[in-house]
Design a protein around this motif. Structure first.
Motif, PDB file in Angstrom:
ATOM      1  N   MET A 185       0.845  -1.191   0.000  1.00  0.00           N
ATOM      2  CA  MET A 185       0.000   0.000   0.000  1.00  0.00           C
ATOM      3  C   MET A 185       0.884   1.246   0.000  1.00  0.00           C
ATOM      4  SD  MET A 185      -3.008  -0.772   2.722  1.00  0.00           S
ATOM      5  CE  MET A 185      -4.557  -0.353   2.001  1.00  0.00           C
ATOM      6  N   GLU A 186       0.462   2.236  -0.748  1.00  0.00           N
ATOM      7  CA  GLU A 186       1.246   3.464  -0.832  1.00  0.00           C
ATOM      8  C   GLU A 186       0.727   4.510   0.157  1.00  0.00           C
ATOM      9  OE1 GLU A 186      -0.414   6.274  -4.238  1.00  0.00           O
ATOM     10  OE2 GLU A 186       0.066   4.265  -4.992  1.00  0.00           O
ATOM     11  N   ASN A 187       1.631   5.395   0.539  1.00  0.00           N
ATOM     12  CA  ASN A 187       1.259   6.482   1.434  1.00  0.00           C
ATOM     13  C   ASN A 187       0.427   7.514   0.685  1.00  0.00           C
ATOM     14  OD1 ASN A 187       2.753   5.255   3.405  1.00  0.00           O
ATOM     15  ND2 ASN A 187       3.980   7.041   3.861  1.00  0.00           N
ATOM     16  N   LYS A 188      -0.554   8.074   1.399  1.00  0.00           N
ATOM     17  CA  LYS A 188      -1.402   9.140   0.899  1.00  0.00           C
ATOM     18  C   LYS A 188      -1.579  10.143   2.018  1.00  0.00           C
ATOM     19  CE  LYS A 188      -4.672   6.677  -2.101  1.00  0.00           C
ATOM     20  NZ  LYS A 188      -6.100   6.370  -2.217  1.00  0.00           N
ATOM     21  N   THR A 189      -2.073  11.321   1.655  1.00  0.00           N
ATOM     22  CA  THR A 189      -2.425  12.309   2.665  1.00  0.00           C
ATOM     23  C   THR A 189      -3.861  12.053   3.095  1.00  0.00           C
ATOM     24  OG1 THR A 189      -0.936  13.926   1.700  1.00  0.00           O
ATOM     25  CG2 THR A 189      -2.657  14.772   3.151  1.00  0.00           C
ATOM     26  N   PHE A 190      -4.047  11.896   4.392  1.00  0.00           N
ATOM     27  CA  PHE A 190      -5.376  11.679   4.963  1.00  0.00           C
ATOM     28  C   PHE A 190      -5.700  12.795   5.944  1.00  0.00           C
ATOM     29  CE2 PHE A 190      -4.033   7.413   3.770  1.00  0.00           C
ATOM     30  CZ  PHE A 190      -5.175   6.904   3.163  1.00  0.00           C
ATOM     31  N   THR A 191      -6.950  13.214   5.931  1.00  0.00           N
ATOM     32  CA  THR A 191      -7.456  14.169   6.910  1.00  0.00           C
ATOM     33  C   THR A 191      -8.352  13.392   7.864  1.00  0.00           C
ATOM     34  OG1 THR A 191      -7.407  15.964   5.304  1.00  0.00           O
ATOM     35  CG2 THR A 191      -8.782  16.289   7.255  1.00  0.00           C
ATOM     36  N   VAL A 208      -9.607  11.197   2.183  1.00  0.00           N
ATOM     37  CA  VAL A 208      -8.511  11.610   1.301  1.00  0.00           C
ATOM     38  C   VAL A 208      -8.850  13.010   0.790  1.00  0.00           C
ATOM     39  CG1 VAL A 208      -7.777   9.280   0.652  1.00  0.00           C
ATOM     40  CG2 VAL A 208      -9.557  10.438  -0.695  1.00  0.00           C
ATOM     41  N   ASP A 209      -7.865  13.696   0.227  1.00  0.00           N
ATOM     42  CA  ASP A 209      -8.053  15.085  -0.200  1.00  0.00           C
ATOM     43  C   ASP A 209      -9.239  15.272  -1.151  1.00  0.00           C
ATOM     44  OD1 ASP A 209      -5.928  15.800   1.366  1.00  0.00           O
ATOM     45  OD2 ASP A 209      -4.570  16.250  -0.302  1.00  0.00           O
ATOM     46  N   GLU A 210      -9.459  14.329  -2.048  1.00  0.00           N
ATOM     47  CA  GLU A 210     -10.535  14.460  -3.032  1.00  0.00           C
ATOM     48  C   GLU A 210     -11.917  14.446  -2.390  1.00  0.00           C
ATOM     49  OE1 GLU A 210      -6.871  13.323  -4.526  1.00  0.00           O
ATOM     50  OE2 GLU A 210      -8.093  11.948  -3.333  1.00  0.00           O
ATOM     51  N   GLU A 211     -12.020  13.969  -1.158  1.00  0.00           N
ATOM     52  CA  GLU A 211     -13.309  13.877  -0.464  1.00  0.00           C
ATOM     53  C   GLU A 211     -13.587  15.076   0.441  1.00  0.00           C
ATOM     54  OE1 GLU A 211     -13.408   9.003  -0.025  1.00  0.00           O
ATOM     55  OE2 GLU A 211     -12.492  10.183   1.572  1.00  0.00           O
ATOM     56  N   THR A 212     -12.664  16.051   0.444  1.00  0.00           N
ATOM     57  CA  THR A 212     -12.835  17.186   1.340  1.00  0.00           C
ATOM     58  C   THR A 212     -12.634  18.511   0.625  1.00  0.00           C
ATOM     59  OG1 THR A 212     -10.502  17.240   1.991  1.00  0.00           O
ATOM     60  CG2 THR A 212     -11.963  15.867   3.327  1.00  0.00           C
ATOM     61  N   ILE A 213     -13.090  19.547   1.283  1.00  0.00           N
ATOM     62  CA  ILE A 213     -12.800  20.922   0.887  1.00  0.00           C
ATOM     63  C   ILE A 213     -11.931  21.464   2.014  1.00  0.00           C
ATOM     64  CG2 ILE A 213     -13.779  23.200   0.447  1.00  0.00           C
ATOM     65  CD1 ILE A 213     -16.390  21.516  -0.326  1.00  0.00           C
ATOM     66  N   PHE A 214     -10.728  21.920   1.683  1.00  0.00           N
ATOM     67  CA  PHE A 214      -9.801  22.300   2.744  1.00  0.00           C
ATOM     68  C   PHE A 214      -8.990  23.520   2.344  1.00  0.00           C
ATOM     69  CE2 PHE A 214      -7.668  19.246   0.050  1.00  0.00           C
ATOM     70  CZ  PHE A 214      -6.405  19.782  -0.136  1.00  0.00           C
ATOM     71  N   LEU A 215      -8.483  24.197   3.360  1.00  0.00           N
ATOM     72  CA  LEU A 215      -7.572  25.303   3.146  1.00  0.00           C
ATOM     73  C   LEU A 215      -6.802  25.597   4.418  1.00  0.00           C
ATOM     74  CD1 LEU A 215      -8.876  28.090   4.560  1.00  0.00           C
ATOM     75  CD2 LEU A 215     -10.296  28.005   2.569  1.00  0.00           C
TER      76      LEU A 215
END
Length: 175
Positions: A1-7, A80-87
């Motif tokens: 499994m590869e690393n991803k950015t998770f919130t 994951v980033d695609e599932e959120t709105i962030f800033l």
């Protein structure tokens, strides 16, 4: 499994010591917290932690499970980033004379969609909201002029999908 950015979003009661216990969960697994923000949530008396990590989905699932075992934690989610709105938000303190003497600074502020939030005799402060890359880009453009102070917030984030935390809390209230 590869690393991803998770919130990771953690809804909790606002009790002393929880931040220490939460950070301990990451420490034990040698997972670095990239960003941390704690604030009130949409639910009165409930706090929300926004924690950003770079790891595998297997590890983030394990962490969320451990977080939910904490006595003060109501519910934890990960996205994951695609599932959120962030800033993120940032403030830059710059010497005032540059605002008037260096036209290029005015152009940088305008082109980056930043705003000047205060001006004094000795300094002015620029505010920038956006993705981390937008803030880093502005930082790199301002750096040659001399940044007196710089601060960036942790990520703030909301999910694109409905999170059932309000319904869950209502359900727990009636048990």
């Amino acid at each position: 499994m590869e690393n991803k950015t998770f919130t990771i979003s953690v809804y909790s009661e606002n009790n002393v010591g929880l931040l220490n216990r939460i950070s301990g969960i990451f420490l034990k697994r040698h997972i670095n917290i990239l960003s941390l923000n704690v604030s009130e949530s949409e639910i009165e008396t409930v706090s929300r932690f926004i924690i950003v990590v770079d790891t595998t989905e297997k590890w983030v699932q394990n962490i969320v499970g451990q977080l939910e075992k904490q006595i003060d934690v109501i519910k934890a989610f990960y996205h994951v980033d695609e599932e959120t709105i962030f800033l993120e938000n940032a403030l830059f303190k710059i010497e005032s004379s540059l605002l008037f003497d260096e036209r290029k600074i005015q152009n940088i502020i305008k082109e980056s969609n930043s705003e000047i939030v205060t001006v004094s005799r000795n300094f002015f402060v620029i505010s920038k909201s956006g993705k981390r890359s937008d803030i880093e880009d502005l930082y790199n453009k301002l750096k040659p002029f001399g940044i007196m102070q710089f601060v960036r917030s942790g990520r703030i984030s909301i999910s694109k999908d409905k999170m059932e935390i309000s319904a869950l809390l209502e359900e727990l209230k009636h048990k």
